[in-house]
Design an enzyme around this catalytic site. Structure first.
Site, PDB file in Angstrom:
ATOM      1  CG  ASN A 127      -1.828   1.183   1.313  1.00 13.67           C
ATOM      2  OD1 ASN A 127      -2.444   1.545   0.303  1.00 13.67           O
ATOM      3  ND2 ASN A 127      -1.942   1.812   2.471  1.00 13.67           N
TER       4      ASN A 127
ATOM      5  CG  HIS B 163      -0.707   6.136   4.920  1.00 14.13           C
ATOM      6  ND1 HIS B 163      -2.084   6.115   5.008  1.00 14.13           N
ATOM      7  CD2 HIS B 163      -0.280   6.999   5.871  1.00 14.13           C
ATOM      8  CE1 HIS B 163      -2.465   6.936   5.970  1.00 14.13           C
ATOM      9  NE2 HIS B 163      -1.396   7.487   6.508  1.00 14.13           N
TER      10      HIS B 163
ATOM     11  CB  SER C 275       5.017   5.342   4.284  1.00 14.73           C
ATOM     12  OG  SER C 275       5.376   6.423   5.124  1.00 14.73           O
TER      13      SER C 275
ATOM     14  CG  ASP D  86      -2.901   3.512   7.045  1.00 18.28           C
ATOM     15  OD1 ASP D  86      -2.963   2.965   5.928  1.00 18.28           O
ATOM     16  OD2 ASP D  86      -3.684   4.392   7.421  1.00 18.28           O
TER      17      ASP D  86
HETATM   18  C1  GRF Z   1      -2.657   8.847  -2.481  1.00 20.00           C
HETATM   19  O1  GRF Z   1      -2.355  10.013  -1.790  1.00 20.00           O
HETATM   20  C2  GRF Z   1      -2.244   7.648  -1.705  1.00 20.00           C
HETATM   21  O2  GRF Z   1      -1.130   7.858  -0.912  1.00 20.00           O
HETATM   22  C3  GRF Z   1      -3.447   7.385  -0.829  1.00 20.00           C
HETATM   23  O3  GRF Z   1      -4.547   7.716  -1.622  1.00 20.00           O
HETATM   24  C4  GRF Z   1      -4.169   8.645  -2.614  1.00 20.00           C
HETATM   25  C5  GRF Z   1      -4.533   8.023  -3.919  1.00 20.00           C
HETATM   26  O4  GRF Z   1      -4.399   8.926  -4.973  1.00 20.00           O
HETATM   27  N1  GRF Z   1      -3.468   6.032  -0.354  1.00 20.00           N
HETATM   28  P1  GRF Z   1      -4.541   8.398  -6.462  1.00 20.00           P
HETATM   29  O5  GRF Z   1      -5.897   7.737  -6.573  1.00 20.00           O
HETATM   30  O6  GRF Z   1      -3.423   7.459  -6.725  1.00 20.00           O
HETATM   31  O7  GRF Z   1      -4.464   9.628  -7.318  1.00 20.00           O
END
Ligand code: GRF
Length: 197
Positions: free
Chosen positions: A115, A117, A144, A153
């Site tokens: 993932n 985050h 991260s 997370d």
């Molecule tokens: C990103 O900021 C990611 O870190 C978080 O959700 C957002 C997703 O953005 N988990 P996108 O859909 O990739 O534009």
């Protein structure tokens, strides 16, 4: 040298900009020195995710599995798992996938579920990370990439990108600065993971 082909399935819920960055990296040859990797499907839990159209333009198969059509989290995750496993992925990538996953699901993909985050974990798990970083007076913020466990997370941190928090930053301006770094970092980490798998 025999080329190994590895499948990636990406799960997302929204705009899909990280998804697009990963698909671009896989398609434009950045990863093709040692192995072939391709994003075989993008799955969203929301039919209105703008990222679905982006994936289609990029020539990637898409699927919607709407969590609202399931009576429990377990039933949704089971359907998701069947769909994902149909693609026999080496790696399952969460990219803005806004669902909490069950322990069974996470265990099933042990070692191949990651993932991204938008905070410097372990700080600011959960939502509204950028506003919380500004409110806390942080001088830096970031994102991260981590392995996924059944605790939200948490899980081993694989890479982090750091950006400054600038005077006058809003959650939006900080988010844009972080997101730019996410797009650079996530494809690189995925490439490294695929080399190890
Ligand atoms: C990103 O900021 C990611 O870190 C978080 O959700 C957002 C997703 O953005 N988990 P996108 O859909 O990739 O534009």
């Amino acid at each position: 040298m025999q080329k190994i082909e590895k499948n990636i399935v990406i799960l997302m819920s929204g705009s899909g900009s990280n998804m697009a960055a990963i698909v671009h990296a896989a398609q434009n040859g950045q990863w093709r020195d040692r192995f072939g990797a391709r994003v075989v499907c993008v799955i969203s839990n929301r039919a209105d995710s703008p990222g679905l159209a982006t994936a289609q333009v990029l020539g990637v198969a898409t699927q919607v599995i709407d969590h609202k059509h399931f009576t429990s989290r377990e039933a949704f995750d089971a359907a998701l798992q069947v769909a994902i496993d149909g693609y026999q992925p080496a790696l399952v990538v969460l990219a803005g996938f806004m669902r909490i996953l069950t322990a069974d699901f996470v265990t099933h993909y042990n070692g191949r579920l990651v993932n991204i985050h938008p905070s410097l974990l372990p700080a600011f798990t959960g939502l509204n990370t950028h506003q919380r970083a500004i409110d806390a007076g942080c001088a830096v913020a970031g994102a991260s990439v981590h392995r996924v466990t059944d605790e939200l997370d948490h899980g081993q941190i694989l890479a982090q990108a750091v950006v400054p928090v600038l005077p006058g930053d809003t959650a939006d301006t900080l988010a844009a600065r972080v997101l730019y770094q996410e797009h650079l970092m996530y494809p690189k980490v995925i490439r490294q993971l695929l080399l190890q798998l």
